[in-house]
Design a protein around this motif. Sequence first.
Motif, PDB file in Angstrom:
ATOM      1  N   LYS A 137    -130.866  -1.156 -69.187  1.00 56.27           N
ATOM      2  CA  LYS A 137    -130.161  -0.033 -69.812  1.00 56.27           C
ATOM      3  C   LYS A 137    -129.325   0.734 -68.788  1.00 56.27           C
ATOM      4  N   PHE A 138    -129.842   0.838 -67.569  1.00 55.50           N
ATOM      5  CA  PHE A 138    -129.094   1.518 -66.510  1.00 55.50           C
ATOM      6  C   PHE A 138    -127.834   0.722 -66.159  1.00 55.50           C
ATOM      7  N   LEU A 139    -127.978  -0.598 -66.080  1.00 56.18           N
ATOM      8  CA  LEU A 139    -126.850  -1.444 -65.703  1.00 56.18           C
ATOM      9  C   LEU A 139    -125.837  -1.623 -66.830  1.00 56.18           C
ATOM     10  N   ALA A 140    -126.317  -1.603 -68.064  1.00 51.70           N
ATOM     11  CA  ALA A 140    -125.445  -1.797 -69.231  1.00 51.70           C
ATOM     12  C   ALA A 140    -125.748  -0.710 -70.246  1.00 51.70           C
ATOM     13  N   PRO A 141    -125.203   0.489 -70.069  1.00 50.57           N
ATOM     14  CA  PRO A 141    -125.523   1.629 -70.941  1.00 50.57           C
ATOM     15  C   PRO A 141    -125.232   1.374 -72.414  1.00 50.57           C
ATOM     16  N   GLY A 142    -124.380   0.389 -72.703  1.00 50.91           N
ATOM     17  CA  GLY A 142    -124.068   0.101 -74.100  1.00 50.91           C
ATOM     18  C   GLY A 142    -125.190  -0.584 -74.853  1.00 50.91           C
ATOM     19  N   LEU A 143    -126.175  -1.110 -74.127  1.00 50.11           N
ATOM     20  CA  LEU A 143    -127.318  -1.741 -74.783  1.00 50.11           C
ATOM     21  C   LEU A 143    -128.173  -0.683 -75.457  1.00 50.11           C
ATOM     22  N   ASN A 144    -128.656  -0.994 -76.662  1.00 47.81           N
ATOM     23  CA  ASN A 144    -129.664  -0.102 -77.232  1.00 47.81           C
ATOM     24  C   ASN A 144    -131.039  -0.564 -76.764  1.00 47.81           C
ATOM     25  N   LEU A 145    -132.051   0.239 -77.043  1.00 47.53           N
ATOM     26  CA  LEU A 145    -133.382  -0.041 -76.507  1.00 47.53           C
ATOM     27  C   LEU A 145    -133.932  -1.372 -77.019  1.00 47.53           C
ATOM     28  N   GLU A 146    -133.689  -1.670 -78.302  1.00 45.14           N
ATOM     29  CA  GLU A 146    -134.193  -2.918 -78.863  1.00 45.14           C
ATOM     30  C   GLU A 146    -133.568  -4.117 -78.168  1.00 45.14           C
ATOM     31  N   GLU A 147    -132.258  -4.059 -77.928  1.00 49.56           N
ATOM     32  CA  GLU A 147    -131.577  -5.159 -77.250  1.00 49.56           C
ATOM     33  C   GLU A 147    -132.125  -5.344 -75.833  1.00 49.56           C
ATOM     34  N   ALA A 148    -132.334  -4.235 -75.127  1.00 47.03           N
ATOM     35  CA  ALA A 148    -132.840  -4.309 -73.757  1.00 47.03           C
ATOM     36  C   ALA A 148    -134.225  -4.948 -73.718  1.00 47.03           C
ATOM     37  N   PHE A 149    -135.081  -4.594 -74.684  1.00 51.38           N
ATOM     38  CA  PHE A 149    -136.428  -5.168 -74.714  1.00 51.38           C
ATOM     39  C   PHE A 149    -136.402  -6.649 -75.093  1.00 51.38           C
ATOM     40  N   ILE A 150    -135.519  -7.032 -76.000  1.00 51.55           N
ATOM     41  CA  ILE A 150    -135.423  -8.440 -76.387  1.00 51.55           C
ATOM     42  C   ILE A 150    -134.971  -9.295 -75.206  1.00 51.55           C
TER      43      ILE A 150
END
Length: 229
Positions: free
Chosen positions: A149-162
Amino acid sequence: MEKKERDDTKKRILKTAIRLFAEYGYAGTSTRMIATEAGVNLSAISFHYNGKEGLYQETLRYLGERVGDYYNLMYEKVNRDFDEHTMTKEKAFAYIEEIIDLQLQAAFSRNNRYTVHMVWQEDRGPEGDQPLANILFTEVESVMAQLLKFLAPGLNLEEAFIISRHVNGSIISFGEHQHLVSPFISKKTGSETVREWIPKMIKNDCLMIVHGVVEGASYVCSDDRIEIR
């Protein structure tokens, strides 16, 4: 001397139980098997661990502490940089690579083989907490998702966890079932242990996923497919 003997017996039972539970699972391991392998009387298991379930829970607690210690230094460094607002993209990438290296070491080191097998067996034991899976998956994935999320702020939390599950899950599951790939490794180039190039290839693939996400890949969902643009 009597206390030392009791402690030695207790430790021998625990180490034997870890090996047998990892190989045969909770249902497939009897207290008689453990007692025979450990060279103790059945009553010793009841005395030290209050029976099979108590011994099983102690194996999870013992392994959970060891696994937790394995990751603690990395957690401390990541949390410190976030808390002190000193996290940078270079550090975040380096931490993600460190996580991948730790997971590969956990999955492929012979010293960790029983721990990794226990993660798979844990889901088949008595109902209750799953400390090993929680540490190897949930906690590690949470840290990696935070870094993504820090590296790609456009990601939402669900995407980051997946994405984090995709990376970490693939490494640990490969470690759990290394034998599945053995038929495809040439006897001339293979060995009883997994060849060094396999973890390297997995690491490279994982880093490609991370860089692909950070460098601007976006996920567009429709009813029947996901496109990456």
